[in-house]
Design an enzyme around this catalytic site. Structure first.
Site, short mmCIF file in Angstrom:
data_model
loop_
_atom_site.label_atom_id
_atom_site.label_comp_id
_atom_site.label_asym_id
_atom_site.label_seq_id
_atom_site.Cartn_x
_atom_site.Cartn_y
_atom_site.Cartn_z
N GLY A 62 -1.70 -4.98 3.53
CA GLY A 62 -1.34 -3.60 3.81
C GLY A 62 -2.20 -2.95 4.87
O GLY A 62 -1.78 -2.00 5.51
N THR A 85 2.36 -6.58 4.18
CA THR A 85 3.60 -7.29 3.94
C THR A 85 4.51 -7.26 5.16
O THR A 85 4.75 -6.20 5.75
CB THR A 85 4.34 -6.68 2.74
OG1 THR A 85 3.58 -6.92 1.55
CG2 THR A 85 5.72 -7.24 2.55
N ASN A 110 0.11 5.68 -1.60
CA ASN A 110 0.97 5.44 -0.44
C ASN A 110 2.39 5.13 -0.87
O ASN A 110 2.63 4.57 -1.94
CB ASN A 110 0.40 4.31 0.44
CG ASN A 110 0.89 2.94 0.03
OD1 ASN A 110 1.99 2.51 0.39
ND2 ASN A 110 0.09 2.25 -0.78
N ARG A 111 3.32 5.55 -0.01
CA ARG A 111 4.72 5.17 -0.19
C ARG A 111 5.26 4.74 1.17
O ARG A 111 6.30 5.21 1.64
CB ARG A 111 5.55 6.32 -0.78
CG ARG A 111 5.42 7.66 -0.09
CD ARG A 111 6.47 8.66 -0.60
NE ARG A 111 6.35 9.96 0.01
CZ ARG A 111 5.64 10.98 -0.49
NH1 ARG A 111 4.97 10.82 -1.63
NH2 ARG A 111 5.62 12.13 0.14
N PHE A 114 6.94 -0.74 3.30
CA PHE A 114 7.02 -1.93 4.16
C PHE A 114 7.39 -1.58 5.60
O PHE A 114 8.30 -2.19 6.19
CB PHE A 114 8.03 -2.95 3.61
CG PHE A 114 7.65 -3.62 2.33
CD1 PHE A 114 6.37 -3.54 1.82
CD2 PHE A 114 8.59 -4.36 1.62
CE1 PHE A 114 6.03 -4.17 0.62
CE2 PHE A 114 8.27 -5.00 0.43
CZ PHE A 114 6.99 -4.91 -0.07
N SER A 172 5.36 -4.23 -4.92
CA SER A 172 5.17 -2.92 -4.30
C SER A 172 6.14 -1.93 -4.91
O SER A 172 7.32 -2.25 -5.10
CB SER A 172 5.41 -3.01 -2.79
OG SER A 172 4.30 -3.56 -2.15
N ASN A 174 7.37 0.74 -3.59
CA ASN A 174 8.04 1.60 -2.62
C ASN A 174 9.32 1.05 -2.01
O ASN A 174 9.87 1.63 -1.09
CB ASN A 174 7.05 1.99 -1.52
CG ASN A 174 5.82 2.67 -2.11
OD1 ASN A 174 5.94 3.58 -2.91
ND2 ASN A 174 4.64 2.18 -1.75
N THR A 175 9.78 -0.10 -2.49
CA THR A 175 11.09 -0.61 -2.10
C THR A 175 11.94 -0.64 -3.37
O THR A 175 11.61 -1.36 -4.30
CB THR A 175 10.99 -2.03 -1.50
OG1 THR A 175 10.22 -1.96 -0.30
CG2 THR A 175 12.36 -2.62 -1.20
N LYS A 212 2.07 -12.12 -6.23
CA LYS A 212 1.32 -10.87 -6.44
C LYS A 212 2.08 -9.96 -7.40
O LYS A 212 3.24 -9.64 -7.18
CB LYS A 212 1.10 -10.16 -5.10
CG LYS A 212 0.22 -8.91 -5.22
CD LYS A 212 -0.23 -8.42 -3.84
CE LYS A 212 -1.10 -7.19 -3.95
NZ LYS A 212 -1.56 -6.73 -2.63
N ASN A 241 -1.20 -5.30 -7.49
CA ASN A 241 -0.75 -4.33 -6.50
C ASN A 241 -1.12 -2.91 -6.97
O ASN A 241 -1.87 -2.74 -7.92
CB ASN A 241 0.76 -4.48 -6.29
CG ASN A 241 1.14 -4.25 -4.85
OD1 ASN A 241 0.78 -3.22 -4.25
ND2 ASN A 241 1.87 -5.18 -4.26
N THR A 242 -0.57 -1.90 -6.32
CA THR A 242 -0.85 -0.49 -6.68
C THR A 242 -0.04 -0.10 -7.92
O THR A 242 0.92 -0.78 -8.29
CB THR A 242 -0.46 0.44 -5.53
OG1 THR A 242 0.93 0.24 -5.24
CG2 THR A 242 -1.29 0.16 -4.29
N TYR A 313 -9.06 -2.90 -0.26
CA TYR A 313 -8.56 -2.15 0.87
C TYR A 313 -9.07 -0.71 0.80
O TYR A 313 -9.80 -0.25 1.69
CB TYR A 313 -7.03 -2.21 0.90
CG TYR A 313 -6.33 -1.36 1.95
CD1 TYR A 313 -7.03 -0.44 2.74
CD2 TYR A 313 -4.97 -1.49 2.18
CE1 TYR A 313 -6.39 0.33 3.70
CE2 TYR A 313 -4.32 -0.72 3.14
CZ TYR A 313 -5.04 0.19 3.89
OH TYR A 313 -4.40 0.95 4.82
C1 LIG Z 1 -2.06 2.10 2.44
C2 LIG Z 1 -1.83 0.88 1.63
C3 LIG Z 1 -0.83 -0.02 1.99
C4 LIG Z 1 -0.60 -1.18 1.25
N1 LIG Z 1 0.36 -2.06 1.63
C5 LIG Z 1 0.53 -3.22 0.94
C6 LIG Z 1 1.47 -4.17 1.35
O1 LIG Z 1 2.13 -4.04 2.38
N2 LIG Z 1 1.64 -5.29 0.60
C7 LIG Z 1 0.90 -5.52 -0.54
O2 LIG Z 1 1.08 -6.56 -1.19
N3 LIG Z 1 -0.02 -4.62 -0.94
C8 LIG Z 1 -0.22 -3.49 -0.24
N4 LIG Z 1 -1.15 -2.59 -0.64
C9 LIG Z 1 -1.89 -2.86 -1.90
C10 LIG Z 1 -3.23 -3.53 -1.68
O3 LIG Z 1 -3.09 -4.80 -1.09
C11 LIG Z 1 -3.97 -3.69 -3.02
O4 LIG Z 1 -3.23 -4.54 -3.85
C12 LIG Z 1 -4.16 -2.35 -3.73
O5 LIG Z 1 -4.36 -1.30 -2.82
C13 LIG Z 1 -5.34 -2.38 -4.69
O6 LIG Z 1 -6.55 -2.63 -4.00
P1 LIG Z 1 -7.57 -1.46 -3.57
O7 LIG Z 1 -7.76 -0.60 -4.78
O8 LIG Z 1 -8.81 -2.18 -3.16
O9 LIG Z 1 -6.93 -0.74 -2.44
C14 LIG Z 1 -1.39 -1.43 0.10
C15 LIG Z 1 -2.40 -0.53 -0.26
C16 LIG Z 1 -2.64 0.61 0.49
C17 LIG Z 1 -3.74 1.56 0.07
#
Ligand SMILES: Cc1cc2nc3c(=O)[nH]c(=O)nc-3n(C[C@H](O)[C@H](O)[C@H](O)COP(=O)(O)O)c2cc1C
Length: 351
Positions: A62, A85, A110-111, A114, A172, A174-175, A212, A241-242, A313
């Site tokens: 992400g 992704t 976040n929303r 992708f 995720s 958001n899809t 994941k 994931n989130t 992240y």
């Molecule tokens: C802004 C943002 C965008 C993200 N985009 C993706 C993504 O495209 N694909 C994915 O698998 N996880 C995505 N994540 C999730 C992160 O990879 C991670 O699983 C999640 O944020 C938990 O880790 P953290 O608490 O260290 O951020 C995103 C997270 C954030 C904050």
């Protein structure tokens, strides 16, 4: 070298989060985010999924959705980097604003949905310049996809030979409908299609496949998904994931925004789920622990709960790129204090 983030961080955090992210990514691309002094850290090296990781800390998916700067991210000290992704076709994602900070919580919502330039663009970029170091590619499906297994297969087919491992993102929030793919009857065809495609591409070789998962599924369902993944020949799991949950005590004006919550408030749930899966499957599949890691202590907790590898992240938004070496130093120290010669020995000791 002075820490560029000490000056830039407060300025960036005054900007809209997505604008700030764009600037941070551009700075990384240009080599302005700094670089870790190259240092061997023998106690942190480990081998998983047939790959040699110089250390267990990775950049989570992400941050660099289009693989614009994976080599630069590795220079910050990360042991591996996961881009994406990425979806088969380019897509714009949701309308802005779609990314929010909760600074009191060390969190974000976040929303994005992708937003990415598509598999073809990423493949060309990686074919031109593949970084030296472990590179994961995280794949998803387009929002308009009619046939989920076919969409995942298309992204995989284009990128499989350019990645050291591939993460399958069915988690995720958001899809619409994406997370429904985690239900066994929907998951089996997706995982099966990818496992078969890998055989076709590389006669049984090909990159390791990682699944994941979302922290919003019950532990029992996560264990089921893990078993299914193992049965289909997958090599590991990323947890998690989130979350769409909002802890009661969550502070921050943005807490009611729709989307996936990341950062510190996610730590407990994602670590609990990691531990449950590790326990249930006895370390059969290596696990990547992700969610709310913002310190060496937090990374170490994930490892002791069963993570072989750890990603983060959101903490970078608040702490900047120097956090990577600080965490590596702290992890080395903690392992030594506990009498472990190698990070490997600490995996799952408190599961
Ligand atoms: C802004 C943002 C965008 C993200 N985009 C993706 C993504 O495209 N694909 C994915 O698998 N996880 C995505 N994540 C999730 C992160 O990879 C991670 O699983 C999640 O944020 C938990 O880790 P953290 O608490 O260290 O951020 C995103 C997270 C954030 C904050």
């Amino acid at each position: 070298m002075p820490d560029p983030f000490r000056l830039a961080g407060p300025l960036l955090r005054r900007l809209d989060p997505e604008t700030a992210h764009g600037i941070a990514l551009r700075a990384l691309e240009l080599g302005l985010a700094g670089r870790a002094r190259r240092r061997e850290r023998p106690s942190l090296a480990l081998r998983r999924f047939g790959l040699d990781f110089p250390n267990p800390l990775g950049l989570a998916a992400g941050f660099d959705k289009d693989a614009r700067a994976p080599g630069r991210a590795l220079e910050l000290g990360f042991g591996f980097v996961e881009v994406g992704t990425v979806t088969p076709l380019p897509q714009a994602g949701n309308p802005r604003p779609r990314m929010f900070r909760l600074p009191e919580e060390g969190a974000a919502i976040n929303r994005l949905g992708f937003n990415n330039a598509g598999a073809e663009r990423m493949a060309r970029r990686l074919a031109r310049r593949r970084p030296a170091g472990v590179l994961g590619v995280n794949i998803g499906m387009n929002a308009t996809a009619g046939d989920a297994p076919a969409d995942y297969r298309a992204a995989f087919a284009r990128l499989a030979t350019l990645a050291d491992y591939v993460t399958v993102n069915v988690s995720s929030p958001n899809t619409p409908g994406l997370r429904d793919l985690q239900a066994p009857d929907n998951l089996r065809p997706v995982l099966g299609a990818l496992a078969r495609e890998r055989e076709v591409l590389a006669l049984g070789g090909g990159p390791p496949l990682i699944l994941k998962l979302s922290p919003d599924m019950a532990d029992g369902d996560a264990v089921l998904a893990a078993t299914l993944a193992a049965d289909e020949g997958f090599d590991g799991l990323a947890i998690s994931n989130t979350t769409v949950e909002r802890p009661d005590a969550l502070a921050g004006a943005a807490r009611r925004e729709v989307g996936g919550l990341s950062g510190r408030p996610l730590f407990r749930r994602s670590t609990g789920m990691l531990r449950a899966v590790f326990r249930a499957q006895g370390g059969r599949l290596p696990l990547i622990g992700v969610g709310g890691v913002d310190s060496a202590g937090a990374a170490y907790e994930k490892i002791k709960a069963g993570a072989s590898l750890v990603q983060f992240y959101t903490a970078l938004i608040y702490r900047g790129p120097r956090l990577v070496t600080a965490m590596l130093d702290g992890l080395e120290r903690r392992l030594a204090e506990d009498g472990f010669e190698s990070v490997e020995q600490a995996v799952g000791v408190e599961a």
